[in-house]
Scaffold this motif. Sequence first.
Motif, PDB file in Angstrom:
ATOM      1  N   VAL A  49       0.838  -1.203   0.000  1.00  0.00           N
ATOM      2  CA  VAL A  49       0.000   0.000   0.000  1.00  0.00           C
ATOM      3  C   VAL A  49       0.872   1.251   0.000  1.00  0.00           C
ATOM      4  CG1 VAL A  49      -1.766   1.292   1.279  1.00  0.00           C
ATOM      5  CG2 VAL A  49      -1.834  -1.214   1.216  1.00  0.00           C
ATOM      6  N   GLY A  50       0.499   2.209  -0.841  1.00  0.00           N
ATOM      7  CA  GLY A  50       1.119   3.522  -0.835  1.00  0.00           C
ATOM      8  C   GLY A  50       0.124   4.557  -0.352  1.00  0.00           C
ATOM      9  N   SER A  51       0.627   5.710   0.046  1.00  0.00           N
ATOM     10  CA  SER A  51      -0.255   6.784   0.509  1.00  0.00           C
ATOM     11  C   SER A  51       0.382   8.131   0.205  1.00  0.00           C
ATOM     12  CB  SER A  51      -0.513   6.655   2.015  1.00  0.00           C
ATOM     13  OG  SER A  51      -1.406   7.657   2.467  1.00  0.00           O
ATOM     14  N   ARG A  75      -8.009  18.791   2.783  1.00  0.00           N
ATOM     15  CA  ARG A  75      -6.888  17.854   2.719  1.00  0.00           C
ATOM     16  C   ARG A  75      -7.461  16.474   2.417  1.00  0.00           C
ATOM     17  NH1 ARG A  75      -3.197  16.777   7.912  1.00  0.00           N
ATOM     18  NH2 ARG A  75      -5.047  15.604   8.542  1.00  0.00           N
ATOM     19  N   VAL A  76      -6.903  15.836   1.400  1.00  0.00           N
ATOM     20  CA  VAL A  76      -7.369  14.516   0.971  1.00  0.00           C
ATOM     21  C   VAL A  76      -6.198  13.544   1.062  1.00  0.00           C
ATOM     22  CG1 VAL A  76      -8.360  13.163  -0.913  1.00  0.00           C
ATOM     23  CG2 VAL A  76      -9.056  15.551  -0.587  1.00  0.00           C
ATOM     24  N   THR A  77      -6.387  12.463   1.794  1.00  0.00           N
ATOM     25  CA  THR A  77      -5.370  11.417   1.887  1.00  0.00           C
ATOM     26  C   THR A  77      -5.748  10.282   0.953  1.00  0.00           C
ATOM     27  OG1 THR A  77      -4.972  11.981   4.213  1.00  0.00           O
ATOM     28  CG2 THR A  77      -4.135   9.861   3.429  1.00  0.00           C
ATOM     29  N   LEU A  78      -4.808   9.891   0.105  1.00  0.00           N
ATOM     30  CA  LEU A  78      -5.029   8.795  -0.833  1.00  0.00           C
ATOM     31  C   LEU A  78      -4.256   7.563  -0.379  1.00  0.00           C
ATOM     32  CD1 LEU A  78      -4.609  10.711  -4.212  1.00  0.00           C
ATOM     33  CD2 LEU A  78      -6.752  10.076  -3.102  1.00  0.00           C
ATOM     34  N   TRP A  79      -4.907   6.419  -0.464  1.00  0.00           N
ATOM     35  CA  TRP A  79      -4.272   5.120  -0.279  1.00  0.00           C
ATOM     36  C   TRP A  79      -4.502   4.319  -1.554  1.00  0.00           C
ATOM     37  CZ3 TRP A  79      -7.151   7.493   3.549  1.00  0.00           C
ATOM     38  CH2 TRP A  79      -6.537   7.710   4.787  1.00  0.00           C
ATOM     39  N   TYR A  80      -3.533   3.519  -1.972  1.00  0.00           N
ATOM     40  CA  TYR A  80      -3.626   2.859  -3.270  1.00  0.00           C
ATOM     41  C   TYR A  80      -2.644   1.695  -3.330  1.00  0.00           C
ATOM     42  CZ  TYR A  80       0.223   6.175  -3.500  1.00  0.00           C
ATOM     43  OH  TYR A  80       1.345   6.897  -3.201  1.00  0.00           O
ATOM     44  N   PRO A  81      -2.873   0.749  -4.246  1.00  0.00           N
ATOM     45  CA  PRO A  81      -1.917  -0.351  -4.397  1.00  0.00           C
ATOM     46  C   PRO A  81      -0.620   0.137  -5.031  1.00  0.00           C
ATOM     47  CG  PRO A  81      -3.666  -0.515  -6.033  1.00  0.00           C
ATOM     48  CD  PRO A  81      -4.055   0.590  -5.103  1.00  0.00           C
ATOM     49  N   THR A  82       0.470  -0.469  -4.628  1.00  0.00           N
ATOM     50  CA  THR A  82       1.786  -0.138  -5.153  1.00  0.00           C
ATOM     51  C   THR A  82       2.599  -1.422  -5.225  1.00  0.00           C
ATOM     52  OG1 THR A  82       3.770   1.232  -4.822  1.00  0.00           O
ATOM     53  CG2 THR A  82       2.716   0.354  -2.856  1.00  0.00           C
ATOM     54  N   GLU A  83       3.727  -1.368  -5.906  1.00  0.00           N
ATOM     55  CA  GLU A  83       4.657  -2.496  -5.907  1.00  0.00           C
ATOM     56  C   GLU A  83       5.784  -2.279  -4.893  1.00  0.00           C
ATOM     57  OE1 GLU A  83       6.008  -3.030  -9.879  1.00  0.00           O
ATOM     58  OE2 GLU A  83       4.052  -3.704 -10.638  1.00  0.00           O
ATOM     59  N   GLN A  84       5.821  -1.111  -4.297  1.00  0.00           N
ATOM     60  CA  GLN A  84       6.899  -0.750  -3.381  1.00  0.00           C
ATOM     61  C   GLN A  84       6.575  -1.226  -1.964  1.00  0.00           C
ATOM     62  OE1 GLN A  84       8.082   3.364  -3.680  1.00  0.00           O
ATOM     63  NE2 GLN A  84       9.101   3.342  -1.684  1.00  0.00           N
ATOM     64  N   ASN A 147      -7.873  10.034   9.511  1.00  0.00           N
ATOM     65  CA  ASN A 147      -6.925   9.023  10.001  1.00  0.00           C
ATOM     66  C   ASN A 147      -7.618   7.977  10.865  1.00  0.00           C
ATOM     67  OD1 ASN A 147      -7.052  10.156  12.715  1.00  0.00           O
ATOM     68  ND2 ASN A 147      -5.590  11.711  12.032  1.00  0.00           N
ATOM     69  N   ALA A 148      -8.799   8.296  11.409  1.00  0.00           N
ATOM     70  CA  ALA A 148      -9.543   7.335  12.217  1.00  0.00           C
ATOM     71  C   ALA A 148      -9.996   6.122  11.415  1.00  0.00           C
ATOM     72  CB  ALA A 148     -10.757   8.005  12.854  1.00  0.00           C
ATOM     73  N   LEU A 149      -9.929   6.218  10.087  1.00  0.00           N
ATOM     74  CA  LEU A 149     -10.333   5.121   9.207  1.00  0.00           C
ATOM     75  C   LEU A 149      -9.138   4.544   8.452  1.00  0.00           C
ATOM     76  CD1 LEU A 149     -13.604   6.728   7.760  1.00  0.00           C
ATOM     77  CD2 LEU A 149     -13.415   5.087   9.639  1.00  0.00           C
ATOM     78  N   THR A 150      -7.925   4.778   8.954  1.00  0.00           N
ATOM     79  CA  THR A 150      -6.728   4.345   8.244  1.00  0.00           C
ATOM     80  C   THR A 150      -6.656   2.833   8.077  1.00  0.00           C
ATOM     81  OG1 THR A 150      -5.462   6.272   8.985  1.00  0.00           O
ATOM     82  CG2 THR A 150      -4.211   4.354   8.289  1.00  0.00           C
ATOM     83  N   SER A 151      -6.992   2.084   9.118  1.00  0.00           N
ATOM     84  CA  SER A 151      -6.924   0.625   9.022  1.00  0.00           C
ATOM     85  C   SER A 151      -7.812   0.101   7.903  1.00  0.00           C
ATOM     86  CB  SER A 151      -7.329  -0.009  10.356  1.00  0.00           C
ATOM     87  OG  SER A 151      -7.382  -1.418  10.253  1.00  0.00           O
ATOM     88  N   VAL A 162      -8.421   2.293  -4.989  1.00  0.00           N
ATOM     89  CA  VAL A 162      -7.902   3.601  -4.613  1.00  0.00           C
ATOM     90  C   VAL A 162      -8.875   4.177  -3.604  1.00  0.00           C
ATOM     91  CG1 VAL A 162      -7.367   5.947  -5.383  1.00  0.00           C
ATOM     92  CG2 VAL A 162      -6.776   3.991  -6.832  1.00  0.00           C
ATOM     93  N   VAL A 163      -8.364   4.699  -2.502  1.00  0.00           N
ATOM     94  CA  VAL A 163      -9.203   5.246  -1.441  1.00  0.00           C
ATOM     95  C   VAL A 163      -8.868   6.725  -1.268  1.00  0.00           C
ATOM     96  CG1 VAL A 163      -9.850   5.081   0.987  1.00  0.00           C
ATOM     97  CG2 VAL A 163      -9.252   3.005  -0.287  1.00  0.00           C
ATOM     98  N   ALA A 164      -9.889   7.557  -1.279  1.00  0.00           N
ATOM     99  CA  ALA A 164      -9.715   8.994  -1.065  1.00  0.00           C
ATOM    100  C   ALA A 164     -10.417   9.371   0.234  1.00  0.00           C
ATOM    101  CB  ALA A 164     -10.297   9.792  -2.229  1.00  0.00           C
ATOM    102  N   GLY A 165      -9.628   9.624   1.272  1.00  0.00           N
ATOM    103  CA  GLY A 165     -10.188  10.003   2.564  1.00  0.00           C
ATOM    104  C   GLY A 165     -10.188  11.514   2.713  1.00  0.00           C
ATOM    105  N   ILE A 166     -11.342  12.084   3.009  1.00  0.00           N
ATOM    106  CA  ILE A 166     -11.484  13.537   3.070  1.00  0.00           C
ATOM    107  C   ILE A 166     -11.499  14.019   4.515  1.00  0.00           C
ATOM    108  CG2 ILE A 166     -12.925  15.515   2.442  1.00  0.00           C
ATOM    109  CD1 ILE A 166     -14.117  13.845   0.194  1.00  0.00           C
ATOM    110  N   ASP A 167     -10.610  14.971   4.813  1.00  0.00           N
ATOM    111  CA  ASP A 167     -10.704  15.698   6.074  1.00  0.00           C
ATOM    112  C   ASP A 167     -11.581  16.920   5.839  1.00  0.00           C
ATOM    113  OD1 ASP A 167      -9.216  14.429   8.183  1.00  0.00           O
ATOM    114  OD2 ASP A 167      -7.419  14.771   6.989  1.00  0.00           O
ATOM    115  N   HIS A 168     -12.735  16.939   6.479  1.00  0.00           N
ATOM    116  CA  HIS A 168     -13.689  18.039   6.296  1.00  0.00           C
ATOM    117  C   HIS A 168     -13.264  19.178   7.227  1.00  0.00           C
ATOM    118  CE1 HIS A 168     -16.177  15.358   3.882  1.00  0.00           C
ATOM    119  NE2 HIS A 168     -15.955  14.440   4.814  1.00  0.00           N
ATOM    120  N   THR A 169     -12.596  20.150   6.657  1.00  0.00           N
ATOM    121  CA  THR A 169     -11.921  21.205   7.414  1.00  0.00           C
ATOM    122  C   THR A 169     -12.850  21.928   8.371  1.00  0.00           C
ATOM    123  OG1 THR A 169     -10.631  21.502   5.398  1.00  0.00           O
ATOM    124  CG2 THR A 169     -10.329  23.144   7.123  1.00  0.00           C
TER     125      THR A 169
END
Length: 383
Positions: A49-51, A75-84, A147-151, A162-169
């Motif tokens: 997983v990359g972020s 602020r949007v945090t992305l998580w996604y598959p990677t080879e790294q 970040n409360a949904l990171t797991s 691909v996951v786009a997590g939104i921090d609602h400012t």
Amino acid sequence: MRQILAVAAGLAVLAVSACSAPTPPRSAVPSPTPAGPATLPAPTGPHPVGSTVLHLTDTSRPDPWNLDVDARELRVTLWYPTEQRDGERAPYMTPKESELFLRARSIGGVPGDILSKTRTNAVKDAEPTGRKLPLVVLSPGFTRSVNALTSLAEDLASRGYVVAGIDHTYENYATTLADGRIAECLACDSDSDSGFGTGVVEVRAADVSFVLDQLPGKWDGSDRIDPSRIAMAGQSMGGAGAVAAMVKDSRVRAGIDMDGTTYARIPKGGFSRPFMFIGSAQHVPGAGTAEWARDWKLLTGYKRWLVMSGMEHHSFTDVPLLADTLGITPTHGTVPAARAAELTRTYVAAFLDRHLRSGRSPLLDEPSSRYPEVKLCAPPGCA
């Protein structure tokens, strides 16, 4: 009238109920020996997983909470598959965000930066891999950062999403903006206002649509996303926001509400896109779940209502995984933290696989001996 969700003291210190208005902070209930920094459970999918983090600014609207700001910053945090597999781990939160969160929740007896030391599984800014990947938007509960949904996010990314997590400012205790400023919870000053919940989910629906508009041009890996396969999931107020976003934006093909009282009204003619409610024991049909029962009748397409016994409001988040680190003794919820994460990940993935990948899983059609905590409900009862 807003309904105030009664949350047991042990876990309430970690986060305020986001499916209803927050209650005042309560002092933490310490365990004798707080543990060291937490390590999130390993993802279960085949991919590393990359972020990465994006900062987006919507100049078409003023910020609804900060009257001195004429644009909405997200602020949007992305998580996604990677080879790294190797590299610097993505941070769970910054030391300052950790400090502000602990202060807001009156949690003492641990270092202020303790949550920033939480070990994640994602490699920071890793190169994405894959083609035509489905996209899942995640939205957290009120007062909480995504970040409360990171797991959950890391697990979905390991499965090829691909996951786009939104921090609602200004709706959570601390969001670091592009220039390093910390946006604190201005919306918390309005939580007793009439119609507060309805207003929050309207803001969140607008945030989601803006992120979907901007993502193709703002992330180098966006060409790997299949724009015809988008879903949204959220916990508490984030789950309520999923309903609002789907009503507003037809690009969101399927939705999941994890233990959130809904506010947005579904059109009387019904709503045919797939939707799933996942609830704690308080969301057993007929046990004070008027909003879910109302919406259930208007869901005319594929729908599921699951109740997970032994889980409580924050069991669908990272909160139980962090309890030992913060020296908090949970007083509600009999399902251990690792099991709660497993249940949430498994059933969320089963629903998304079915509707974004045409996958089939008996988990959503019949009770499972592997997961006896999960009851499949069809109001007025559960199997």
